[in-house]
Motif scaffolding. Structure first.
Motif, short mmCIF file in Angstrom:
data_model
loop_
_atom_site.label_atom_id
_atom_site.label_comp_id
_atom_site.label_asym_id
_atom_site.label_seq_id
_atom_site.Cartn_x
_atom_site.Cartn_y
_atom_site.Cartn_z
N ASP A 1 2.67 -1.67 -6.90
CA ASP A 1 2.65 -0.68 -5.82
C ASP A 1 2.18 -1.37 -4.55
O ASP A 1 1.12 -2.02 -4.57
N HIS B 1 -6.27 3.39 -5.89
CA HIS B 1 -6.33 3.81 -7.29
C HIS B 1 -6.23 2.62 -8.24
O HIS B 1 -5.70 1.57 -7.87
N HIS C 1 -0.88 5.77 -11.20
CA HIS C 1 -2.20 6.15 -10.69
C HIS C 1 -3.17 6.27 -11.86
O HIS C 1 -3.09 7.18 -12.65
N ALA D 1 -4.82 -0.70 -6.82
CA ALA D 1 -4.00 -0.60 -5.61
C ALA D 1 -4.93 -0.15 -4.49
O ALA D 1 -5.49 0.94 -4.55
N GLU E 1 -5.30 0.75 -0.54
CA GLU E 1 -4.32 1.21 0.44
C GLU E 1 -4.91 2.02 1.59
O GLU E 1 -4.85 3.24 1.59
N GLU F 1 -0.73 -1.60 1.76
CA GLU F 1 -1.23 -1.54 0.39
C GLU F 1 -0.84 -2.80 -0.38
O GLU F 1 0.26 -3.32 -0.21
MG MG Z 1 -0.66 3.44 -4.27
#
Ligand code: MG
Ligand code: MG
Length: 232
Positions: A87, A150, A157, A181, A183, A214
């Motif tokens: 991600d 996350h 997630h 991740a 962001e 991110e």
């Molecule tokens: Mg994300």
């Protein structure tokens, strides 16, 4: 793969291109590489990328509107390969942007780097949050509170949530092998956001611009390693 696709999209951004064209390019590349787009169908989200121009913060819908010189476009993209998720998001200037916008992009990108640098084994989760917030507010911009980073791995997630604000030294201990991740979403004006009638698109309450960067990272014994960047 996430990094390569985002790099390809970045190179295609120019006045006149539509976000649906970018969405299609991302989807085609996923098909070619036998990777599954992570967002399409997630909670009913209808597109491969989240395309959020100007005052849109995150989760924007791709559409037939051409991008204009001076716009910015946030592109958030994830995929699944061998059951693992990646991600990442970038915000790209369309043609020439004004100085304030250029600062917004730089500060948001810097704040992501600060957050990543704070993801050290033995540290606390909120060390990341604090590092992001400090960098953003040093230049007078605002951190969005409603959306957070996350954990990521076999799910898009996972726990824990990683806010982009807060004081350091709190939350779980960071350990080698954790994947996050991170962001930051950063606004020029007020921090507040609202969600449009489509149930997804988040925009700034004051109509001013917002940027989003991110990366997916792993914590190693030597510190953070970015998994969604090209090269070393
Ligand atoms: Mg994300
Ligand atoms: Mg994302």
């Amino acid at each position: 793969m996430v990094a390569e696709i985002l790099q390809m999209l970045r190179e295609r951004v120019r006045p006149g291109i539509t976000t649906l064209e970018l969405d299609q390019l991302a989807e085609n590349q996923c098909t070619k590489w036998k990777a599954r787009p992570a967002f399409k169908g997630y909670g009913g989200f209808p597109f491969t990328i989240c395309a959020s121009p100007n005052d849109q913060v995150v989760h924007g819908f791709a559409n037939h509107e051409p991008l204009h010189d001076g716009d910015i476009i946030s592109i958030d993209f994830g995929l699944i390969v061998d059951d693992f998720y990646g991600d990442s998001a970038i915000t790209v200037p369309v043609g020439e942007v004004d100085q304030k916008t250029s600062n917004l992009l730089q500060v948001t990108k810097d704040s992501l780097e600060c957050g990543i640098a704070a993801a050290l084994p033995g540290g606390h989760l909120s060390d990341i949050s604090s590092a992001v917030q400090t960098r953003v507010e040093r230049d007078g911009f605002s951190v969005v509170r409603e959306f957070v980073g996350h954990g990521i791995g076999r799910q898009l997630h996972e726990d824990p949530q990683i806010p982009n604000y807060g004081s350091s030294g709190r939350g779980i201990r960071l350990k080698e092998g954790m994947t996050f991740a991170i962001e930051p979403m950063v606004n020029v004006g007020l921090a507040g956001v609202r969600v449009l009638e489509d149930g997804w698109t988040a925009v700034t309450v004051d109509g001013k611009r917002s940027a989003h960067f991110e990366h997916t990272i792993a914590i190693t014994e030597n510190g953070p390693e970015i998994l969604t960047c090209l090269g070393s």
